[in-house]
Design an enzyme around this catalytic site. Structure first.
Site, PDB file in Angstrom:
ATOM      1  CB  SER A 107       1.484   5.917  18.249  1.00  0.00           C
ATOM      2  OG  SER A 107       2.317   6.573  18.745  1.00  0.00           O
ATOM      3  N   GLY A 108       2.531   5.064  15.437  1.00  0.00           N
ATOM      4  CA  GLY A 108       4.136   4.273  14.900  1.00  0.00           C
ATOM      5  C   GLY A 108       4.251   4.167  13.871  1.00  0.00           C
ATOM      6  CB  THR A 112       3.087  11.768  11.044  1.00  0.00           C
ATOM      7  OG1 THR A 112       1.777  11.974  11.808  1.00  0.00           O
ATOM      8  CG2 THR A 112       3.737  13.149  10.653  1.00  0.00           C
ATOM      9  CG  ASN A 157       5.805   7.830  17.799  1.00  0.00           C
ATOM     10  OD1 ASN A 157       7.004   8.446  17.203  1.00  0.00           O
ATOM     11  ND2 ASN A 157       4.737   8.425  16.456  1.00  0.00           N
ATOM     12  CB  SER A 160       2.779  10.463  19.810  1.00  0.00           C
ATOM     13  OG  SER A 160       2.101   9.908  19.682  1.00  0.00           O
ATOM     14  CB  SER A 161       1.268  14.694  16.529  1.00  0.00           C
ATOM     15  OG  SER A 161       2.245  14.686  15.669  1.00  0.00           O
ATOM     16  N   GLY A 404      -5.613   5.025  15.401  1.00  0.00           N
ATOM     17  CA  GLY A 404      -6.991   3.420  14.716  1.00  0.00           C
ATOM     18  C   GLY A 404      -7.681   3.208  16.333  1.00  0.00           C
ATOM     19  CD  GLU A 406      -4.632   4.466  22.419  1.00  0.00           C
ATOM     20  OE1 GLU A 406      -4.146   4.556  22.258  1.00  0.00           O
ATOM     21  OE2 GLU A 406      -5.446   4.735  23.421  1.00  0.00           O
TER      22      GLU A 406
END
Length: 1016
Positions: A107-108, A112, A157, A160-161, A404, A406
């Site tokens: 995330s980040g 996206t 993030n 974050s989605s 990815g 985690e």
């Protein structure tokens, strides 16, 4: 790409396969760092793109950059997300085979943004139409809606989605995107009821409270302070500096009508209802029964959700059981009631989100096309929804954007599912990469060399194997009768999986490992490293069931959205739903099938630091991601064979200046040219292989040496290239001009019959010029030459004017050169032509004979007559036929300027004034008879004069000119009537015969037999 190798000491290599020490993780990270410091965020591992988030805007995404990568070979220029996009799109169009782009990262890390860049590239570079413009607008407007309902602030993030989406964008046969479709899955529903410290609930809740007007909030019975709502206080983060909830609310409200939403009121009722549901509180009676303490809250909730308040109250505090066909109502304890409330909140929000995506799909008008899959590894409350729907036959590009590997400080069920998914994707990557490598080797006719790599199938089997895998054991423990808990699940794992090389617990570990592991944890040795999972909550999260009586209440809702989301068939069906982990595994299998059917491309996203700070490169964090993304394993697989490979034409085009035999142009077979080049460069046999269409170079240093030699040769090449370039540009300019000329000629030819216009002006001008040029070369040289070039249709009138002008000019010139006597001759000939042409049979014979000034010599005319008449006269011998009996009498006819006389030797027998002459008649035959018509009232004249002359054409012409009686010459084909004395009339009949004969015929007529001309 090879052009950047000369600066490799400063900016690193653009492809990790060219690293000398490719097994060194330190060398890998150092290459990333060098490029990141130079704002070069993209690097290849073969066909895999590694992207480092710069946390700032870079000037590399303009439309000019898109055009730079459009239609260009993948390795021809520097690495870029556009290169992957274009290569995939062209492969889809040319090979008509499904493609996929797999994007992964933390995330980040910019996943996206990478997917947005890919979609933007297709939107700009693909052929466009009106439908595509409208589709693009709706697709863009769907983003803020989906982000409002599906994104949230996390520790990593701010936007974050927390859900997955599968988008299809359809291309028609021209490559134009014409439709779209989104499927959602894996929404983090648990975030609705719980957030970690420093995190927030979904954006829409904060946007509604901050941006909604007072009337709306009053209608929904809401207050602006988020801290008043139980579901929004867990994270203790109501405000975020980087997020403007009020402005985002306006954007969402503006976007909803664009994508066809008309149910905003019902949708907002549900969002407000979730908040009120969170504020529903429970109390516990003396006997352990549970009741609702916030009666006002439950009534407001029932109103917003459109359900019966008493039924909702009952469903939240009791559950319905079925045993042996009989239904029983059982009260819930306090903890069960809270769980039921939270389960209802998660179910309502999750199903409403799914309905929201369906509404967006209606506006995107799905057809066939690019598939875009976006999956975030968040909470795994729902399985993948990987159903693709029904499509027409088409080629598809799949874009899988996935979280990815985690590893957190505390890893639970969510991380277990995420890392299981990444294990499957790693397995897929290795399989597809090796398959692609092997196919390329076989295609090129090069022996396949066995590649050593870690096969993570053993880990995938550990998790998913039937009856013995972790997921199967988890499901079995959830369904087992009696008391079950997370600890009993861990104990069963230890009993079943003890001895597995990739599974460790505190009980099974050695003394060193036990010191770092909790008794409630198990460790899996993933492909990317070791991860400890805490089993607390595994069973509850795997169950995640909504009580049946709550479903029944929601099925009766007056809110159309909720009645659509909660179907009555769901209540009637008594079959138990699959557990969350099993659903996740099954849908993941479907996803693998989809991806296996496509040709893959890969994008690996890396976050350089946790502070989101531009220019900062945290080596420890990057090493962590390189490990968990499996990049080193990717590199080892790619470098197992040859480090560099290029098609013959590309290799020869770049390095041909290094060999005299191939420079500047090689006209033979490509393989022969490449072989000649590498031999000249001194390549050793073990350093390279020649395939059928590509050269394979094993060691990077071989390529580096070649590139350095090319750099040293460049000054010489530049001079030669400049000279050849100038000549080439001249040739190209001439070719362009010739092509333009041909184009204008073709267009002009098509419009040649139209009025003079821009489309045909050049063609018509050229036609006119060509005609005039041809006319100049082929003008008639004499007045007798009647030839004239045929003009084009547009010059018919002008050509006629020119012909007359030219003829007049020639006549004037001719006349100026003609002597007086010839001019006189020509004038007489012209008059003769006007009188006799096509009228008298003997005229053609007279054309070539000159008219004489006199047919009598001076001595033949009596001197006395000469003295009387003067010298200026024309004389000719004639035969006069008397009026009585037509007796022939020889005479001389002399013509003066004012009269004519008939002379009999020395005596003038008759004088004929020109003014008195009424006309002249001749026959149309070859005879020489002609009649001079005189006035009958003139007493001096004795009637018309009948004469015969062997030069009748010449005589009549001269007489008509002198007497100015050209228009009074009558040519009679059969007979001539003439006047005799005392009013009588005579007739001369003309007939054809074998010889000339003049005699008196029957009925007193003069019969003239004309000799018939012999035609040669």
């Amino acid at each position: 790409m090879e052009s950047a190798l000369t600066a490799r000491d400063r900016v690193g290599v653009q492809d990790f396969v060219l690293l000398e020490n490719y097994n060194s993780e330190a060398a890998f990270i150092e290459n990333l760092r060098r490029r990141f410091k130079e704002n070069l965020i993209y690097t290849y591992i073969g066909s895999v793109l590694v992207s480092v988030n710069p946390y700032k805007e870079l000037e590399i995404y303009s439309k000019q950059q898109m055009e730079r990568y459009r239609g260009v070979s993948f390795y021809e220029i520097s690495p870029h997300i556009y290169a992957v996009s274009d290569n995939t799109y062209r492969a889809m169009r040319t090979e008509r085979k499904d493609q996929c782009i797999l994007i992964s990262g933390e995330s980040g890390a910019g996943k996206t943004e990478a997917s947005k860049k890919i979609l933007l590239y297709y939107a700009v570079t693909c052929p466009a139409n009106d439908h595509m413009a409208a589709l693009g607008d709706r697709l863009l407007q769907s983003n803020p809606v989906l982000e409002a309902f599906g994104n949230a602030k996390t520790l990593r993030n701010d936007n974050s989605s927390r859900f997955g989406k599968y988008m299809d964008v359809q291309f028609d046969f021209r490559g134009t995107p014409v439709g779209g479709h989104i499927l959602n899955y894996l929404l983090e529903k648990s975030r609705v009821v719980h957030q970690n410290q420093g995190e927030r609930n979904f954006h829409i809740f904060y946007q509604l409270l901050d941006g909604g007007d007072d009337n709306l909030l009053s209608t929904l019975d809401l207050e602006r302070n988020p801290q008043n709502y139980h579901y929004m206080v867990k994270g203790n983060c109501p405000r975020v500096s980087s997020i403007n909830d009020k402005n985002n609310w306006k954007v969402v409200m503006k976007a909803l009508p664009v994508i066809g939403f008309t149910e905003q009121e019902k949708l907002l009722n549900i969002i407000a209802g979730v908040l009120h549901l969170g504020n529903t509180q429970f109390g516990e009676g003396e006997e352990g029964e549970t009741y609702i303490t916030t009666e006002t809250q439950i009534m407001t909730l029932a109103k917003l959700l459109g359900v019966d308040g008493s039924a909702l109250r009952e469903a939240l505090t009791h559950k319905k059981l079925t045993a042996k066909g009989e239904e029983m109502i059982s009260p819930l304890n306090f903890e069960q009631a809270v769980c039921a409330r939270d389960a209802l909140a998660k179910a309502v929000y999750g199903r409403t989100f799914t309905w929201l995506v369906e509404k967006i799909n209606q506006s995107l008008a799905v057809k066939v096309g690019i598939s875009i899959i976006i999956l975030w590894g968040c909470c795994c409350d729902l399985p993948f929804n990987c159903m693709m729907g029904t499509f027409y036959d088409s080629s598809v590009i799949g874009l899988l954007d996935i979280y990815g590997f985690e590893v957190l400080q505390h890893n639970s069920f969510e991380q277990f599912c995420i890392n299981y998914c990444n294990e499957k994707l790693q397995q897929l990557f290795i399989e597809l990469t090796l398959r692609s490598e092997q196919e390329e080797y076989e295609t090129e006719g090069i022996a396949w060399e066995t590649v050593k790599y870690f096969d993570n199938k053993i880990i995938c089997d550990l998790i998913e194997e039937k009856h013995k895998g972790i997921i199967s054991i988890l499901d079995e423990e959830c369904l087992r009768p009696g008391e079950t808990c997370d600890v009993s699940f861990l104990e069963k794992l230890e009993d079943t999986l003890s001895g597995h090389p990739h599974f460790v617990t505190h009980k099974l570990a050695n003394g060193k490992t036990r010191r770092v592991m909790s008794r409630e944890e198990f460790r899996l040795l993933h492909y990317a490293g070791e991860v400890n999972y805490n089993v607390n909550g595994f069973l509850d999260k795997n169950n995640d069931l909504l009580n049946r009586n709550l479903k029944e209440v929601m099925c009766q809702s007056d809110n159309q959205i909720l009645s659509h989301c909660f179907r009555k068939e769901e209540v009637i069906d008594q079959k138990r739903q699959e557990m969350a982990a099993t659903q996740f595994k099954n849908s993941l299998m479907k996803l693998m099938e989809i991806l296996m059917s496509k040709e893959p491309s890969y994008v690996r996203c890396i976050k350089p630091n946790d502070a989101k700070q531009p220019g900062k490169f945290d080596e420890v964090l990057v090493r962590h991601q390189v490990k968990y993304l499996g990049l080193m394993e990717n590199l080892r697989v790619r470098r197992a064979g040859f480090a560099y490979r290029r098609r013959f034409e590309a290799f020869l085009q770049r390095y041909k200046p290094l060999c005299p035999e191939t420079w500047p142009n090689w006209n033979g077979r490509l393989v022969d040219g490449v072989s000649l080049l590498v031999n000249h460069l001194g390549y050793k046999p073990e350093e390279y292989k020649l395939g059928r269409s590509k050269i394979f170079i094993r060691f990077p240093k071989t390529l580096f040496t070649t590139e350095d030699a090319l750099e040293a040769k460049k000054p010489e090449i530049v001079i030669q290239s400049a000279w050849r370039g100038m000549k080439g540009r001249r040739r190209a300019k001439r070719r362009r001009q010739a092509a333009e000329l041909i184009r204008r000629f073709i267009k002009g030819f098509i419009y040649r019959h139209e009025e003079y216009c821009p489309e045909n002006e050049y063609f018509l001008d050229h036609v006119r010029y060509s005609f005039l040029k041809n006319l100049h070369k082929n003008l008639p040289k004499s007045v007798l030459d009647k030839s004239w070039p045929t003009p084009p249709p547009s010059l018919v009138e002008a050509s006629e004017h020119l012909r007359r002008l030219h003829m007049r000019n020639m006549v004037i010139k001719y006349c100026r050169r003609v002597q007086p006597e010839w001019k006189k001759q020509m004038m007489q000939k012209v008059v003769a032509s006007e009188i006799f042409k096509d009228q008298k049979d003997s005229y053609p014979q007279s054309v070539g004979r000159l008219f004489l000034d006199s047919r009598l010599e001076r001595e033949q005319i009596n001197l006395k007559v000469v003295q009387t008449l003067g010298n200026d006269k024309y004389g000719v011998s004639v035969i006069k036929y008397d009026r009585r009996g037509f007796k022939p009498r020889p005479r001389q006819l002399l013509l003066t300027n004012t009269y004519a006389v008939l002379v009999d030797r020395t005596k003038i027998k008759q004088k004929i004034d020109y003014t008195a002459l009424r006309g002249i008649s001749v026959s149309s035959l070859t005879d020489g008879i002609f009649v001079l018509h005189m006035p009958s009232e003139d007493n001096k004249q004795k009637g018309d004069v009948v004469l015969q002359c062997s030069h009748v054409i010449e005589l009549v012409t001269k007489l008509a000119m002198m007497a100015n009686k050209i228009n009074y010459v009558n040519i009679s084909p059969g007979s001539i009537r003439f006047s005799m004395a005392r009013g009588k009339e005579g007739i001369i009949d003309f007939v054809r015969g074998s010889e000339l004969k003049v005699a008196k015929g029957k009925r007193g007529h003069l019969l003239v037999v004309s000799q018939q001309l012999r035609l040669n």
